[in-house]
Design an enzyme around this catalytic site. Sequence first.
Site, short mmCIF file in Angstrom:
data_model
loop_
_atom_site.label_atom_id
_atom_site.label_comp_id
_atom_site.label_asym_id
_atom_site.label_seq_id
_atom_site.Cartn_x
_atom_site.Cartn_y
_atom_site.Cartn_z
CB SER A 7 -8.20 2.94 3.48
OG SER A 7 -6.81 2.96 3.36
CG HIS A 56 -5.07 3.77 7.68
ND1 HIS A 56 -6.25 3.27 8.17
CD2 HIS A 56 -5.02 3.40 6.37
CE1 HIS A 56 -6.88 2.61 7.21
NE2 HIS A 56 -6.17 2.68 6.11
#
Length: 243
Positions: free
Chosen positions: A134, A170
Amino acid sequence: MTAETPTILATSGGVRPGEHTALEFSPLTELAVELADVTGRAPRICFLATALGDSESVLLRLYAAAQAAGYQPSHLQLFPMPNVASPAEQLLAADVIWVMGGSVAGLLAMWELHGLAAPLRQAWESGVVLTGVSAGSICWHVGGTTDSFGPELRPVDNGLAFLPFANGVHYDSEERRRPLFQRLIAEGTLPAGYATDDGAGLLYRGTGGAAPEAVSEKDGAYGYFVERGTDGAVETTLDTRRL
């Protein structure tokens, strides 16, 4: 030993809830360690949890996961002050540098404040494998989308830019990520870039900005290339190797 060529594995995965520990490392992290080509001793993995304010509980969970996997853990923290006399030496001593997710905007601000861009680049160019999830993926790129400033996603464009691309994370699990990433590229706010579903990663080799290999640790997770077209963004699903 170190990687044969400068290597970055930028992911939306690599760690998951564990069976015997709170966290455990999954195949994407295992690939990063494999790429470091360590023989005859435990691989040295250095954690940076800057994006979560160097949370002690998170670092403890990462240490436990590393020990369960047979890795030798260390960490570099910046809050409330660096935990080592020489952050550069700490980074260069690792085989793998693993960056936790969280606030990518906060991470980049603290790294700039402490001058970490140069030693991180030196580590990368010397064969230390850079990886993370991330925020720990976006940071190596020019920028991407972030919730660092609140629930409404915003662009971040002051990444380290070791890789001359935008990065989306994501991509399949947070519905606002994909359309914003495409719009930012279509309007020229971000350059063309690569994105990952949860469980996918992008394996970059070398320093010349070559296209990455997409890899996945779970079925149905893919990497994508997004570029600016004549009528907006053009998205291409990448051939993604299942680990």
